[in-house]
Scaffold this motif. Structure first.
Motif, PDB file in Angstrom:
ATOM      1  N   GLY A 337      34.713  42.005  48.810  1.00 56.29           N
ATOM      2  CA  GLY A 337      34.270  41.289  47.614  1.00 56.29           C
ATOM      3  C   GLY A 337      35.449  41.030  46.708  1.00 56.29           C
ATOM      4  N   GLU A 338      35.155  40.834  45.435  1.00 56.21           N
ATOM      5  CA  GLU A 338      36.242  40.621  44.489  1.00 56.21           C
ATOM      6  C   GLU A 338      37.093  41.886  44.336  1.00 56.21           C
ATOM      7  N   HIS A 339      36.457  43.031  44.452  1.00 53.18           N
ATOM      8  CA  HIS A 339      37.167  44.309  44.361  1.00 53.18           C
ATOM      9  C   HIS A 339      36.750  45.174  45.552  1.00 53.18           C
ATOM     10  N   TYR A 340      37.659  46.066  45.953  1.00 52.65           N
ATOM     11  CA  TYR A 340      37.365  46.952  47.087  1.00 52.65           C
ATOM     12  C   TYR A 340      37.922  48.348  46.808  1.00 52.65           C
ATOM     13  N   GLN A 341      37.121  49.342  47.159  1.00 50.01           N
ATOM     14  CA  GLN A 341      37.565  50.734  47.075  1.00 50.01           C
ATOM     15  C   GLN A 341      37.045  51.472  48.299  1.00 50.01           C
ATOM     16  N   SER A 342      37.905  52.255  48.941  1.00 50.53           N
ATOM     17  CA  SER A 342      37.521  52.957  50.168  1.00 50.53           C
ATOM     18  C   SER A 342      36.288  53.819  49.948  1.00 50.53           C
ATOM     19  N   GLY A 343      35.313  53.653  50.837  1.00 54.54           N
ATOM     20  CA  GLY A 343      34.185  54.572  50.843  1.00 54.54           C
ATOM     21  C   GLY A 343      34.421  55.718  51.795  1.00 54.54           C
ATOM     22  N   ARG A 344      35.538  55.684  52.516  1.00 58.07           N
ATOM     23  CA  ARG A 344      35.911  56.697  53.496  1.00 58.07           C
ATOM     24  C   ARG A 344      37.427  56.635  53.653  1.00 58.07           C
ATOM     25  N   HIS A 345      37.992  57.597  54.357  1.00 52.63           N
ATOM     26  CA  HIS A 345      39.419  57.485  54.626  1.00 52.63           C
ATOM     27  C   HIS A 345      39.618  56.755  55.959  1.00 52.63           C
ATOM     28  N   VAL A 358      44.539  57.379  54.973  1.00 53.27           N
ATOM     29  CA  VAL A 358      44.759  56.721  53.686  1.00 53.27           C
ATOM     30  C   VAL A 358      43.436  56.354  53.036  1.00 53.27           C
ATOM     31  N   LEU A 359      43.508  56.167  51.709  1.00 53.46           N
ATOM     32  CA  LEU A 359      42.474  55.493  50.944  1.00 53.46           C
ATOM     33  C   LEU A 359      43.055  54.166  50.496  1.00 53.46           C
ATOM     34  N   THR A 360      42.255  53.115  50.524  1.00 51.70           N
ATOM     35  CA  THR A 360      42.754  51.791  50.146  1.00 51.70           C
ATOM     36  C   THR A 360      41.933  51.230  48.995  1.00 51.70           C
ATOM     37  N   PHE A 361      42.628  50.472  48.127  1.00 48.07           N
ATOM     38  CA  PHE A 361      42.015  49.852  46.960  1.00 48.07           C
ATOM     39  C   PHE A 361      42.523  48.417  46.891  1.00 48.07           C
ATOM     40  N   GLY A 362      41.641  47.486  46.588  1.00 44.29           N
ATOM     41  CA  GLY A 362      42.075  46.092  46.581  1.00 44.29           C
ATOM     42  C   GLY A 362      41.316  45.219  45.614  1.00 44.29           C
ATOM     43  N   ARG A 363      41.903  44.026  45.393  1.00 38.32           N
ATOM     44  CA  ARG A 363      41.223  43.024  44.578  1.00 38.32           C
ATOM     45  C   ARG A 363      41.684  41.652  45.052  1.00 38.32           C
ATOM     46  N   ARG A 364      40.781  40.702  44.903  1.00 38.66           N
ATOM     47  CA  ARG A 364      41.077  39.321  45.302  1.00 38.66           C
ATOM     48  C   ARG A 364      41.920  38.667  44.199  1.00 38.66           C
ATOM     49  N   LEU A 365      42.905  37.859  44.626  1.00 43.05           N
ATOM     50  CA  LEU A 365      43.734  37.139  43.662  1.00 43.05           C
ATOM     51  C   LEU A 365      44.260  35.863  44.315  1.00 43.05           C
ATOM     52  N   SER A 366      44.907  35.073  43.489  1.00 45.49           N
ATOM     53  CA  SER A 366      45.536  33.839  43.968  1.00 45.49           C
ATOM     54  C   SER A 366      47.030  34.110  44.105  1.00 45.49           C
ATOM     55  N   PHE A 367      47.588  33.860  45.294  1.00 47.79           N
ATOM     56  CA  PHE A 367      48.999  34.104  45.549  1.00 47.79           C
ATOM     57  C   PHE A 367      49.629  32.841  46.114  1.00 47.79           C
ATOM     58  N   GLU A 368      50.571  32.297  45.346  1.00 50.82           N
ATOM     59  CA  GLU A 368      51.272  31.080  45.734  1.00 50.82           C
ATOM     60  C   GLU A 368      50.289  29.977  46.115  1.00 50.82           C
ATOM     61  N   GLY A 369      49.243  29.872  45.279  1.00 57.58           N
ATOM     62  CA  GLY A 369      48.281  28.799  45.441  1.00 57.58           C
ATOM     63  C   GLY A 369      47.270  28.997  46.549  1.00 57.58           C
ATOM     64  N   ARG A 370      47.163  30.186  47.123  1.00 54.83           N
ATOM     65  CA  ARG A 370      46.193  30.418  48.214  1.00 54.83           C
ATOM     66  C   ARG A 370      45.378  31.675  47.928  1.00 54.83           C
ATOM     67  N   ASN A 371      44.209  31.705  48.531  1.00 54.58           N
ATOM     68  CA  ASN A 371      43.337  32.873  48.408  1.00 54.58           C
ATOM     69  C   ASN A 371      43.984  34.067  49.112  1.00 54.58           C
ATOM     70  N   ALA A 372      44.077  35.211  48.432  1.00 52.22           N
ATOM     71  CA  ALA A 372      44.742  36.385  49.005  1.00 52.22           C
ATOM     72  C   ALA A 372      44.067  37.645  48.504  1.00 52.22           C
ATOM     73  N   TYR A 373      44.518  38.744  49.086  1.00 58.94           N
ATOM     74  CA  TYR A 373      43.952  40.042  48.713  1.00 58.94           C
ATOM     75  C   TYR A 373      45.086  41.027  48.509  1.00 58.94           C
ATOM     76  N   LEU A 374      45.096  41.676  47.335  1.00 56.67           N
ATOM     77  CA  LEU A 374      46.091  42.699  47.011  1.00 56.67           C
ATOM     78  C   LEU A 374      45.534  44.073  47.380  1.00 56.67           C
ATOM     79  N   VAL A 375      46.314  44.872  48.118  1.00 61.87           N
ATOM     80  CA  VAL A 375      45.873  46.189  48.590  1.00 61.87           C
ATOM     81  C   VAL A 375      46.877  47.253  48.140  1.00 61.87           C
ATOM     82  N   ALA A 376      46.375  48.347  47.605  1.00 62.05           N
ATOM     83  CA  ALA A 376      47.183  49.526  47.285  1.00 62.05           C
ATOM     84  C   ALA A 376      46.712  50.686  48.164  1.00 62.05           C
ATOM     85  N   VAL A 377      47.668  51.484  48.591  1.00 60.98           N
ATOM     86  CA  VAL A 377      47.385  52.539  49.573  1.00 60.98           C
ATOM     87  C   VAL A 377      47.740  53.911  48.990  1.00 60.98           C
TER      88      VAL A 377
END
Length: 823
Positions: A337-345, A358-377
């Protein structure tokens, strides 16, 4: 999740119960007219489990130091040391401890504060209650209780839910009245330090009152106080250095999350991405959710995963997944979705092929004019290993690494359920080491611990498959044998195990020899539950040790009957002492030369209201086992002294002492009290001991005997000639009397060896100037033999059995002694 919620609820419940209890305890210890209660009245004696949560601080005002800490508090501080200054502690812990202690001392009353600690990206909230006390050694001691609240906050959630720019978390510092007085920076990202033009190391843990950057302005501090008070979000702008910065404030209780954005149009995009991504110490990447290819990775991801940046940007995200998780990873990817948080490892692959969790966390964003997803680990590999280790330790003995009692019971229940379903037997073996106490006493506990580890190794090498060996405590072990075909199979195994455990052990150049005894219970005949089987195996072990040790015995129903009889007697014994059912009888000691009574031996008797007289041989060993003999022994001493003071001055009273009475270490005081209360001269009291007093804690027991001797009391060695009867006992302590056991007197006229032993003991007594008394004299012939061999004193049915106190005067008259005290 259900277990976690229950644990969280328990923490919260404990906190709400503990704080009022501690407040009441402090208030109850406060005496009228005193400013503070005594430290001993508040912190010692009855804290129980609360002691694990205490940090003891000494000092005053803001200069405090940690004096003592409980186990829970040590984990919170991350430091197990005592007597350490405050500045070596984690700053978040030091801040709240100083705040709470200072306010408690200033107000002279308990002060409750809240600590917010950041660990592994999680904000943990702790209640801190400071209890000021004064010490009799001078100065102020503050007992500080620490416990975690159930709620936790994830800083990563705050990062992705508020801003892509600078992020700072601050905790509220309250004054003595509870009002927000200052704020301390507990977490920030590198972008925040750059926007504020302050070095990162100079920003962390700084208070806003210290100044030095834009957040310290009166405007910002006022808005932060308002946000804390109302618990709402706030957003405002401040201008400085031709820049316009937007501050977003979100309150999480006393924690504030600040997002800082440079809203200058030419720098907005560059600043937001740099602050959250490039210099972030957390591995991060941007990927295309359509192609699953990597679009950008930060330095932390390159370093942590080991792939070069070029390799990263040529890969698909699927290449980082283990094949057995491709399906679950792909399903999660399809539902972003627009935001993501690990429900499991999740498991990820590094460049060297190793796996991390790992646990992962993310959010949808626009990167260089394209749909992308930012992930932190967040790498939780080490945390999971630690949790696994903790789980292992919870089920295994720390010394021997064998299963502990908890795991043993679980596995036994599983074996019984499987065995019942398949119609197979399960055997429970209780294993106890013979002579292990001698090793501890002779070589010390460190040697005993090494011996236990070697015993565990031998057990492990002979217990295979689905069977299990466990240490239940001390030198007690247990074995589960599953799918047993017959009792003979169990008997053979037990015999082999005894043989293996009884072989010599080589420890630090010393050869140590012990043995083993085993009790066995078999399902279903000896019990259907684990508790019943273990209890019955323990009874069989008791029988094995009674039968000489170094053997194994199976449980028999008669053992249960005997155990029940013993339990009934234990209960009756406690009632008997409380109800005054014990009484003393007195058997005369006759001087052979004069034919007169020289003293009486006091003998304990139990007149049960239903069972009549019960033999001391039946109840005394049980009274010793349950510790009641100490109280009974004190009563016997008092009663015997009170009675003896009525007799003629030349007549003594002898009282038997149990080895258990020496363990209490107050035996000398008990004797002094009995003599003082009765008025009996110490010279008229004779204390009889057996050689078992010398078999344990010899030096301490010898010291007690010497103290009793210094009082003027006589010391007699009872039952001499039986047991070890080591002559070294006569060297180690100057006995006044040795008593020849009745077993030698009985066959004196029939067996030459008995006569030789009596002659030797009598001669030994004459040489050492020790009186010899022969027990169990029943015939005139025995008396003549004893007189001929030089024995000094006799007692037995030839003269009289033990009589109640009321008949003592008649015995004195019969043997020619005066019936009243000498003038």
């Amino acid at each position: 999740m259900g277990v976690a919620k229950k644990q969280s609820a328990k923490l919260t419940t404990d906190m709400f119960e503990d704080v009022p209890v501690l407040r009441r305890k402090w208030q109850a210890a406060l005496k009228p007219g005193e400013r503070l209660p005594r430290y001993e009245d508040v912190m010692l004696g009855s804290l129980g489990r609360l002691a694990d949560h205490m940090v003891l601080l000494n000092g005053d005002n803001d200069a405090f130091a940690v004096s003592r800490t409980g186990r829970y508090a040590q984990k919170w501080l991350g430091d197990e040391r005592w007597d350490i200054p405050m500045h070596v502690l984690p700053p978040d812990c030091a801040t709240v401890l100083t705040e709470a202690a200072s306010n408690a001392v200033k107000n002279s009353r308990p002060y409750q504060a809240v600590a917010h600690c950041v660990r592994d990206g999680m904000v943990r909230t702790y209640d801190v209650l400071a209890l000021p006390t004064f010490s009799r050694w001078g100065g102020t001691l503050v007992g500080t209780y620490v416990n975690e609240r159930g709620a936790q906050y994830n800083l990563l959630d705050a990062i992705f839910s508020t801003t892509e720019d600078g992020v700072i978390s601050v905790s509220t510092i309250r004054d003595a009245s509870g009002a927000p007085s200052d704020f301390q920076i507990v977490h920030h990202n590198e972008g925040a330090a750059k926007l504020l033009k302050v070095p990162a190391q100079g920003l962390q843990w700084r208070r806003l009152s210290e100044g030095g950057h834009l957040l310290c302005s009166e405007l910002v501090v006022a808005r932060l106080r308002e946000a804390v008070a109302k618990g709402v979000r706030d957003q405002f702008e401040i201008d400085s250095d031709e820049r316009s910065l937007r501050l977003g404030v979100t309150a999480f209780g006393d924690i504030l999350s600040l997002t800082i954005s440079d809203v200058t149009p030419l720098k907005r995009r560059e600043a937001s991405f740099r602050l959250l991504f490039d210099s972030n110490p957390m591995p991060m990447w941007v990927f295309d959710p359509e192609t699953t290819g990597f679009l950008k990775v930060n330095d932390a991801a390159v370093q942590h995963y080991g792939y070069s940046r070029e390799k990263f940007l040529s890969m698909k995200i699927r290449e980082m997944w283990p094949q057995d998780e491709w399906v679950s990873h792909s399903q999660a990817l399809r539902h972003l979705g627009e935001h993501y948080q690990s429900g499991r490892h999740w498991r990820h692959l590094r460049a060297d092929g190793s796996e991390i969790c790992v646990l992962t966390f993310g959010r949808r964003l626009s990167f260089e004019g394209r749909n992308a997803y930012l992930v932190a680990v967040v790498d939780i590999t080490e945390r999971l290993k630690a949790e696994a280790r903790i789980a292992y330790m919870a089920h295994h003995d720390g010394l021997t690494n064998l299963a502990n009692r908890e795991l043993y019971q679980e596995r036994l229940q599983q074996a019984l359920e499987g065995g019942n379903a398949d119609g197979k037997r399960v055997a429970v073996l209780c294993v106890d080491l013979d002579l292990f106490k001698n090793v501890n006493d002779s070589y010390g506990h460190p040697m005993g611990d090494r011996l236990l580890r070697q015993v565990a190794d031998r057990l492990q090498s002979h217990v295979h498959g689905n069977n299990l060996a466990a240490r239940l405590g001390g030198d007690e072990f247990a074995v589960i044998l599953t799918s047993i075909a017959s009792p003979n199979e169990t008997s053979d195994f037990a015999g082999r195990l005894i043989h293996v455990l009884s072989q010599p052990y080589e420890i630090d150049g010393n050869e140590v020899v012990i043995g083993a005894s085993i009790g066995i219970a078999l399902s279903p005949g000896d019990g259907m539950s684990g508790e019943e089987l273990l209890r019955n195996a323990d009874m069989a072990l008791y029988r094995a040790k009674q039968d000489g040790r170094g053997v194994h015995r199976f449980f028999e129903p008669e053992m249960d009957r005997q155990a029940q009889k013993r339990r009934d007697m234990e209960l009756d014994l406690r009632h008997a002492f409380a109800n005054g059912e014990f009484e003393l009888h007195y058997q005369p000691l006759v001087d052979i030369a004069s034919g007169r009574i020289s003293g009486f031996e006091s003998l304990l008797r139990w007149r049960h209201p239903e069972k009549g007289m019960i033999s001391p041989a039946e109840f005394v060993p049980i009274a010793e086992d349950i510790g009641l003999i100490t109280s009974i022994g004190e009563w016997v001493l008092r009663e015997a002294c009170n009675e003896a003071v009525k007799w003629p001055d030349q007549v003594k009273v002898a009282v038997n002492l149990s080895p258990v009475q020496f363990r209490s270490r107050n035996l000398v005081q008990v004797v002094i009290s009995a003599l003082a209360n009765s008025g009996l001269s110490p010279k008229r009291l004779e204390l009889e001991i057996t050689e078992s007093v010398f078999l344990a804690e010899t030096e301490a027991n010898l010291a007690i005997l010497h103290q009793l001797r210094e009082l003027g009391v006589s010391i007699s060695m009872d039952d001499f000639g039986t047991g070890y009867s080591s002559l070294s006992y006569l060297r180690s302590f100057p006995f006044d009397k040795i008593k020849i056991d009745r077993s030698f007197v009985k066959d004196l006229a029939k067996r030459s060896d008995c006569l030789a032993i009596v002659r030797a003991i009598s001669g030994l007594g004459r040489s050492l100037n020790i009186t010899t008394t022969a027990e169990g004299v029943e015939t005139v012939d025995q008396l003549d033999w004893l007189r001929a061999e030089g024995c000094n004193e006799v007692q037995g049915f030839l003269f009289s059995g033990a009589k109640p106190a009321a008949e003592v005067e008649q015995l004195l008259f019969r043997f020619g002694a005066r019936s009243s005290k000498a003038a």
